[in-house]
Design a protein around this motif. Structure first.
Motif, mmCIF file in Angstrom:
data_model
loop_
_atom_site.group_PDB
_atom_site.id
_atom_site.type_symbol
_atom_site.label_atom_id
_atom_site.label_comp_id
_atom_site.label_asym_id
_atom_site.label_seq_id
_atom_site.Cartn_x
_atom_site.Cartn_y
_atom_site.Cartn_z
ATOM 1 N N GLY A 153 2.787 -38.553 -27.236
ATOM 2 C CA GLY A 153 3.089 -37.158 -27.014
ATOM 3 C C GLY A 153 4.305 -36.672 -27.774
ATOM 4 O O GLY A 153 4.915 -37.396 -28.564
ATOM 5 N N VAL A 154 4.664 -35.410 -27.525
ATOM 6 C CA VAL A 154 5.783 -34.786 -28.236
ATOM 7 C C VAL A 154 6.757 -34.132 -27.254
ATOM 8 O O VAL A 154 7.545 -33.287 -27.643
ATOM 9 N N ARG A 155 6.691 -34.522 -25.988
ATOM 10 C CA ARG A 155 7.527 -33.868 -24.983
ATOM 11 C C ARG A 155 9.001 -33.991 -25.308
ATOM 12 O O ARG A 155 9.767 -33.033 -25.153
ATOM 13 N N ALA A 156 9.440 -35.165 -25.761
ATOM 14 C CA ALA A 156 10.853 -35.361 -26.048
ATOM 15 C C ALA A 156 11.176 -35.226 -27.531
ATOM 16 O O ALA A 156 12.335 -35.115 -27.891
ATOM 17 N N THR A 157 10.184 -35.257 -28.395
ATOM 18 C CA THR A 157 10.461 -35.160 -29.833
ATOM 19 C C THR A 157 10.467 -33.715 -30.311
ATOM 20 O O THR A 157 11.138 -33.381 -31.272
ATOM 21 N N LEU A 158 9.710 -32.851 -29.653
ATOM 22 C CA LEU A 158 9.641 -31.453 -30.072
ATOM 23 C C LEU A 158 10.892 -30.737 -29.574
ATOM 24 O O LEU A 158 11.202 -30.781 -28.379
ATOM 25 N N ARG A 163 9.085 -26.108 -27.683
ATOM 26 C CA ARG A 163 8.329 -26.351 -26.454
ATOM 27 C C ARG A 163 8.163 -25.066 -25.656
ATOM 28 O O ARG A 163 7.088 -24.777 -25.126
ATOM 29 N N TRP A 164 9.240 -24.281 -25.582
ATOM 30 C CA TRP A 164 9.164 -23.023 -24.838
ATOM 31 C C TRP A 164 8.165 -22.066 -25.487
ATOM 32 O O TRP A 164 7.353 -21.441 -24.818
ATOM 33 N N ILE A 165 8.245 -21.974 -26.819
ATOM 34 C CA ILE A 165 7.335 -21.076 -27.530
ATOM 35 C C ILE A 165 5.893 -21.537 -27.343
ATOM 36 O O ILE A 165 4.986 -20.727 -27.121
ATOM 37 N N THR A 166 5.676 -22.848 -27.429
ATOM 38 C CA THR A 166 4.325 -23.391 -27.256
ATOM 39 C C THR A 166 3.768 -23.031 -25.883
ATOM 40 O O THR A 166 2.616 -22.607 -25.750
ATOM 41 N N ASN A 167 4.591 -23.190 -24.860
ATOM 42 C CA ASN A 167 4.129 -22.883 -23.509
ATOM 43 C C ASN A 167 3.865 -21.397 -23.311
ATOM 44 O O ASN A 167 3.002 -21.000 -22.525
ATOM 45 N N LEU A 168 4.592 -20.565 -24.046
ATOM 46 C CA LEU A 168 4.435 -19.123 -23.884
ATOM 47 C C LEU A 168 3.235 -18.579 -24.646
ATOM 48 O O LEU A 168 2.476 -17.757 -24.123
ATOM 49 N N VAL A 169 3.069 -19.014 -25.896
ATOM 50 C CA VAL A 169 2.070 -18.358 -26.760
ATOM 51 C C VAL A 169 0.879 -19.237 -27.092
ATOM 52 O O VAL A 169 -0.127 -18.732 -27.601
ATOM 53 N N ASN A 170 0.953 -20.535 -26.840
ATOM 54 C CA ASN A 170 -0.168 -21.386 -27.228
ATOM 55 C C ASN A 170 -0.416 -22.475 -26.190
ATOM 56 O O ASN A 170 -0.622 -23.632 -26.519
ATOM 57 N N GLU A 177 -1.638 -31.605 -23.103
ATOM 58 C CA GLU A 177 -1.746 -33.055 -23.204
ATOM 59 C C GLU A 177 -0.623 -33.639 -24.050
ATOM 60 O O GLU A 177 -0.017 -34.659 -23.689
ATOM 61 N N LEU A 178 -0.329 -32.999 -25.172
ATOM 62 C CA LEU A 178 0.694 -33.527 -26.069
ATOM 63 C C LEU A 178 2.089 -33.411 -25.475
ATOM 64 O O LEU A 178 2.988 -34.182 -25.825
ATOM 65 N N LEU A 179 2.282 -32.441 -24.573
ATOM 66 C CA LEU A 179 3.558 -32.295 -23.877
ATOM 67 C C LEU A 179 3.577 -33.084 -22.566
ATOM 68 O O LEU A 179 4.537 -32.992 -21.798
ATOM 69 N N VAL A 199 -3.905 -37.573 -20.169
ATOM 70 C CA VAL A 199 -4.886 -38.121 -21.095
ATOM 71 C C VAL A 199 -4.281 -39.209 -21.974
ATOM 72 O O VAL A 199 -4.918 -40.234 -22.247
ATOM 73 N N LEU A 200 -3.048 -39.018 -22.437
ATOM 74 C CA LEU A 200 -2.445 -40.011 -23.321
ATOM 75 C C LEU A 200 -2.226 -41.340 -22.598
ATOM 76 O O LEU A 200 -2.204 -42.387 -23.240
ATOM 77 N N VAL A 201 -2.051 -41.293 -21.288
ATOM 78 C CA VAL A 201 -1.957 -42.535 -20.517
ATOM 79 C C VAL A 201 -3.342 -43.145 -20.358
ATOM 80 O O VAL A 201 -3.517 -44.363 -20.463
ATOM 81 N N GLN A 202 -4.353 -42.315 -20.135
ATOM 82 C CA GLN A 202 -5.714 -42.832 -20.012
ATOM 83 C C GLN A 202 -6.151 -43.552 -21.284
ATOM 84 O O GLN A 202 -6.930 -44.507 -21.231
ATOM 85 N N LEU A 203 -5.629 -43.124 -22.444
ATOM 86 C CA LEU A 203 -5.997 -43.776 -23.706
ATOM 87 C C LEU A 203 -5.464 -45.205 -23.800
ATOM 88 O O LEU A 203 -5.847 -45.941 -24.714
ATOM 89 N N THR A 204 -4.581 -45.588 -22.868
ATOM 90 C CA THR A 204 -4.046 -46.957 -22.876
ATOM 91 C C THR A 204 -4.776 -47.852 -21.877
ATOM 92 O O THR A 204 -4.367 -48.999 -21.696
ATOM 93 N N THR A 205 -5.842 -47.364 -21.252
ATOM 94 C CA THR A 205 -6.565 -48.148 -20.259
ATOM 95 C C THR A 205 -7.605 -49.044 -20.935
ATOM 96 O O THR A 205 -7.957 -48.840 -22.105
ATOM 97 N N PRO A 206 -8.118 -50.055 -20.226
ATOM 98 C CA PRO A 206 -8.970 -51.088 -20.848
ATOM 99 C C PRO A 206 -10.151 -50.596 -21.683
ATOM 100 O O PRO A 206 -10.363 -51.139 -22.778
ATOM 101 N N PRO A 207 -10.950 -49.614 -21.261
ATOM 102 C CA PRO A 207 -12.092 -49.229 -22.121
ATOM 103 C C PRO A 207 -11.660 -48.765 -23.508
ATOM 104 O O PRO A 207 -12.307 -49.106 -24.507
#
Length: 278
Positions: A153-158, A163-170, A177-179, A199-207
């Motif tokens: 994800g990009v929660r801490a890198t963005l 992040r504020w703009i993304t939450n407001l307009v997009n 998911e990325l945040l 979702v990004l955590v689910q991508l680390t599960t066994p399947p």
């Protein structure tokens, strides 16, 4: 989608047949398109370099607004494109065809994704993975390559203003998911296939991990500096980033970090210190 394929060849008996070729799947990044990240000129050079020994599929069903619908929705469309390509190109000899036809060779599949496209490729590989014979879309998995993909994800890198703009307009499933703002926020280690996990955590599960493990090669590419959205840490699956500017280069002032990996319960990240040593 756009695809290129080698020409048929004529064997000794004069009956034209299709030589075996391999499938290379390309997927663009977020808010981009097939032509935007992989131009026709690039695809032509790829085909020339491979001497026509592959089918090149430059996927475009997630271009534009479908890119906003989240990782799994995009992965489902990518799966459908890949399966359609396998059906449409006789040179892509599946494992089933290989077992039933004498002297046939099974085709291999390589998947390449840029940025968000890397996550889509990871998820789609799981959707196409056979637990029985280990194939992806009936083909032998060769390599998967994720280029500057936001693996955690990009929660801490963005930067906060973005992040504020993304939450407001997009604000859409993909950006949520990325945040790491989708589903439950407080996921813990060992949550398994809990559908309330991000979702990004689910991508680390066994399947999903079994699908990744089926590839002979798994490649990550990341920028050490200059990529403020998907810096080294999130693209390289490490909880640190280089701090020294490349020697001889003009300073960029950007050294992306990702400080919340351990806090979010991503398995393994608490085993490394800030220098990246185990």
């Amino acid at each position: 989608s756009q695809s290129w394929e080698m020409d048929a060849v004529a064997p000794v008996d004069g009956q034209q047949t299709q030589a075996k070729s391999d499938l290379v799947v390309l997927h663009h990044g977020y808010k981009s398109s097939a032509d935007g990240d992989f131009s026709p000129e690039f695809c032509a050079r790829w085909m020339a370099a491979s001497e026509g020994q592959c089918v090149l599929l430059n996927c475009d069903t997630n271009s534009g607004s479908p890119n906003d619908e989240g990782t799994m929705a995009c992965a489902g469309r990518l799966r459908d494109e890949v399966l359609a390509a396998v059906q449409a190109h006789p040179s892509l000899k599946t494992v089933e065809a290989h077992l039933s036809a004498a002297h046939a060779e099974c085709a291999q599949i390589t998947m390449v994704g840029i940025s968000f496209g890397g996550l889509i490729c990871r998820a789609a590989a799981c959707l196409m993975h056979s637990e029985t014979d280990g194939t992806i879309a009936g083909l032998e998995p060769l390599a998967i390559c994720c280029l500057a993909s936001p693996m955690v994800g990009v929660r801490a890198t963005l930067p906060a203003p973005y992040r504020w703009i993304t939450n407001l307009v997009n604000s859409c499933p993909t950006t949520q998911e990325l945040l790491l703002q989708d589903a439950a926020q407080g996921c813990t280690r060992g949550a398994g296939n809990n559908q309330e996990d991000p979702v990004l955590v689910q991508l680390t599960t066994p399947p999903f991990l079994r699908a990744l493990a089926s590839f002979q090669r798994r490649l990550l590419a990341m920028s050490t500096h200059g990529d403020v959205v998907c810096p080294y840490s999130t693209a390289g699956l490490v909880p640190w980033a280089p701090s020294q500017e490349p020697e001889g280069d003009a300073p960029t002032g950007i050294s992306g970090k990702h400080m919340d990996l351990c806090d979010h319960g991503i398995p393994g990240f608490d085993l490394m210190d800030s220098d990246g040593d185990g």
